[in-house]
Enzyme design. Structure first.
Site, PDB file in Angstrom:
ATOM      1  N   GLY A   4      35.644  42.878  33.073  1.00  8.62           N
ATOM      2  CA  GLY A   4      34.968  44.039  33.646  1.00  8.62           C
ATOM      3  C   GLY A   4      33.525  44.060  33.163  1.00  8.62           C
ATOM      4  O   GLY A   4      33.135  43.289  32.285  1.00  8.62           O
ATOM      5  N   HIS A  28      43.532  50.549  40.692  1.00  9.71           N
ATOM      6  CA  HIS A  28      43.465  49.088  40.675  1.00  9.71           C
ATOM      7  C   HIS A  28      43.964  48.567  39.321  1.00  9.71           C
ATOM      8  O   HIS A  28      43.531  49.022  38.270  1.00  9.71           O
ATOM      9  CB  HIS A  28      42.013  48.664  40.916  1.00  9.71           C
ATOM     10  CG  HIS A  28      41.802  47.204  41.137  1.00  9.71           C
ATOM     11  ND1 HIS A  28      42.063  46.586  42.343  1.00  9.71           N
ATOM     12  CD2 HIS A  28      41.344  46.227  40.313  1.00  9.71           C
ATOM     13  CE1 HIS A  28      41.766  45.299  42.248  1.00  9.71           C
ATOM     14  NE2 HIS A  28      41.329  45.055  41.021  1.00  9.71           N
ATOM     15  N   SER A  55      39.456  50.705  38.584  1.00 10.86           N
ATOM     16  CA  SER A  55      40.141  49.650  37.832  1.00 10.86           C
ATOM     17  C   SER A  55      40.372  50.095  36.393  1.00 10.86           C
ATOM     18  O   SER A  55      39.412  50.287  35.629  1.00 10.86           O
ATOM     19  CB  SER A  55      39.300  48.373  37.835  1.00 10.86           C
ATOM     20  OG  SER A  55      39.818  47.489  36.867  1.00 10.86           O
ATOM     21  N   MET A 102      35.973  38.896  45.725  1.00  9.23           N
ATOM     22  CA  MET A 102      35.480  39.079  44.355  1.00  9.23           C
ATOM     23  C   MET A 102      33.959  39.027  44.401  1.00  9.23           C
ATOM     24  O   MET A 102      33.375  38.083  44.937  1.00  9.23           O
ATOM     25  CB  MET A 102      36.006  37.966  43.436  1.00  9.23           C
ATOM     26  CG  MET A 102      37.479  38.068  43.089  1.00  9.23           C
ATOM     27  SD  MET A 102      37.978  39.653  42.396  1.00  9.23           S
ATOM     28  CE  MET A 102      36.936  39.804  40.934  1.00  9.23           C
ATOM     29  N   ASP A 109      35.364  43.860  44.620  1.00 10.71           N
ATOM     30  CA  ASP A 109      35.744  44.039  43.213  1.00 10.71           C
ATOM     31  C   ASP A 109      34.761  43.314  42.301  1.00 10.71           C
ATOM     32  O   ASP A 109      34.683  42.090  42.317  1.00 10.71           O
ATOM     33  CB  ASP A 109      37.170  43.474  43.041  1.00 10.71           C
ATOM     34  CG  ASP A 109      37.723  43.644  41.642  1.00 10.71           C
ATOM     35  OD1 ASP A 109      37.070  44.299  40.816  1.00 10.71           O
ATOM     36  OD2 ASP A 109      38.832  43.122  41.398  1.00 10.71           O
ATOM     37  N   GLY A 155      37.824  37.907  35.745  1.00 12.83           N
ATOM     38  CA  GLY A 155      38.118  37.675  34.330  1.00 12.83           C
ATOM     39  C   GLY A 155      37.683  38.791  33.400  1.00 12.83           C
ATOM     40  O   GLY A 155      38.332  39.028  32.390  1.00 12.83           O
ATOM     41  N   MET A 194      45.560  37.968  38.784  1.00 19.56           N
ATOM     42  CA  MET A 194      44.704  36.821  38.452  1.00 19.56           C
ATOM     43  C   MET A 194      45.548  35.875  37.611  1.00 19.56           C
ATOM     44  O   MET A 194      45.321  35.690  36.410  1.00 19.56           O
ATOM     45  CB  MET A 194      43.464  37.310  37.685  1.00 19.56           C
ATOM     46  CG  MET A 194      42.450  37.963  38.596  1.00 19.56           C
ATOM     47  SD  MET A 194      41.213  38.908  37.695  1.00 19.56           S
ATOM     48  CE  MET A 194      42.046  40.483  37.588  1.00 19.56           C
ATOM     49  N   GLY A 219      31.289  44.763  39.597  1.00 14.19           N
ATOM     50  CA  GLY A 219      29.891  45.193  39.548  1.00 14.19           C
ATOM     51  C   GLY A 219      29.517  46.250  40.570  1.00 14.19           C
ATOM     52  O   GLY A 219      28.332  46.403  40.892  1.00 14.19           O
ATOM     53  N   MET A 276      45.832  39.561  34.150  1.00 15.85           N
ATOM     54  CA  MET A 276      45.207  38.269  33.796  1.00 15.85           C
ATOM     55  C   MET A 276      46.123  37.491  32.872  1.00 15.85           C
ATOM     56  O   MET A 276      46.693  38.072  31.941  1.00 15.85           O
ATOM     57  CB  MET A 276      43.879  38.522  33.078  1.00 15.85           C
ATOM     58  CG  MET A 276      42.916  39.360  33.871  1.00 15.85           C
ATOM     59  SD  MET A 276      41.408  39.593  32.932  1.00 15.85           S
ATOM     60  CE  MET A 276      40.514  40.663  34.053  1.00 15.85           C
TER      61      MET A 276
HETATM   62  C1  DX5 Z   1      37.479  41.527  37.135  1.00 15.08           C
HETATM   63  C2  DX5 Z   1      38.440  42.561  37.677  1.00 15.08           C
HETATM   64  C3  DX5 Z   1      37.812  43.827  38.099  1.00 15.08           C
HETATM   65  C4  DX5 Z   1      37.095  44.589  37.022  1.00 15.08           C
HETATM   66  C5  DX5 Z   1      35.948  45.299  37.686  1.00 15.08           C
HETATM   67  O1  DX5 Z   1      38.107  40.300  37.054  1.00 15.08           O
HETATM   68  O2  DX5 Z   1      39.135  42.046  38.793  1.00 15.08           O
HETATM   69  O3  DX5 Z   1      38.743  44.668  38.770  1.00 15.08           O
HETATM   70  O4  DX5 Z   1      37.880  45.530  36.347  1.00 15.08           O
HETATM   71  O5  DX5 Z   1      35.179  45.922  36.701  1.00 15.08           O
HETATM   72  P1  DX5 Z   1      33.692  46.402  36.967  1.00 15.08           P
HETATM   73  O6  DX5 Z   1      33.725  47.427  38.050  1.00 15.08           O
HETATM   74  O7  DX5 Z   1      33.280  46.950  35.636  1.00 15.08           O
HETATM   75  O8  DX5 Z   1      32.890  45.180  37.361  1.00 15.08           O
HETATM   76 ZN    ZN Z   2      40.412  43.375  40.105  1.00 13.58          ZN
END
Ligand code: DX5
Ligand code: ZN
Length: 220
Positions: free
Chosen positions: A144, A33, A8, A137, A175, A142, A68, A177, A37
């Protein structure tokens, strides 16, 4: 099923986005990815069509666009025009999710549907055979860099069971963590498309992507 890594770029450094993308590409990563948002469906605002268009110009990776945004129908044409290969929409953000999936497929690209951690798999029953990919999810959408919600593992397992019962070999993407340390858990539960943001783009990007790719190959 074949496993895929989808880094991502939300966690990339946008001052040198092209360079960061080159690093994951050099590791042989198949997908990229792309988190959009709108500041409405989720509190934050990321990037949109013009950046996608620029990214499309520098890579042949599969552009995996995660919208999103509220009422995504409004932007499907534009994201397709800018180079999306897969568009995933939130069940919670669509007025008629079946119609939205059809709109995406009619454009000749793949359609995915996603649900937030608090939304049960059961809402997807009628669209399981209409989506090319289902994204679960594993954090609240929202931002990372959040921690994986442990209850997600059972949700992945249940979704894989629901698909198996219907004879569907649909991709399950996860997606939020995902790190090297919990990769095995989500794969065992039935996920096969792995999004990772901070775990790839913080530190040595190419090495991180290679490590993930190696683990994914071993578990194939
Ligand atoms: C969060 C995003 C994710 C995010 C994941 O809303 O959809 O794609 O970038 O980031 P990590 O892997 O750091 O949790
Ligand atoms: Zn994502």
């Amino acid at each position: 099923m074949k496993n895929y890594l989808s880094p991502s770029i939300l966690s990339a450094d946008f001052a040198h986005l092209g360079e960061d993308i080159r690093h994951v590409e050099a590791a042989g990563t198949p997908y990229l990815h792309y988190d959009v948002m709108d500041g409405m469906f989720v509190p934050s605002i990321s990037f949109g069509m013009p950046v996608l268009e620029s990214v499309r110009r520098i890579t042949d990776m599969v552009l995996d666009v995660h919208l999103m945004i509220e009422d995504p129908d409004r932007y499907i044409d534009e994201f397709v025009r800018c180079g999306a290969d897969i568009i995933t929409v939130h069940y919670e953000a669509c007025r008629d999710v079946e119609k939205t999936l059809r709109m995406i497929k009619d454009k000749g690209i793949k359609a995915g549907v996603t649900i937030k951690p608090g939304t049960p798999n059961s809402v997807l029953v009628n669209v399981l055979d209409k989506a090319d990919m289902i994204l679960l999810m594993t954090v609240e959408p929202g931002f990372g860099g959040q921690s994986y919600i442990p209850g997600s593992t059972e949700k992945i397992r249940e979704l894989r069971r629901m698909l198996d019962e219907r004879g569907l070999q649909t991709d399950i993407e996860v997606d939020g963590g995902i790190k090297k340390s919990n990769l095995q858990t989500v794969l065992d539960a039935g996920a096969n498309v792995i999004v990772a943001g901070s775990a790839i783009f913080k530190g040595d990007i190419e090495q991180n992507a290679k490590d993930f790719m190696e683990l994914l190959r071993e578990k194939q």
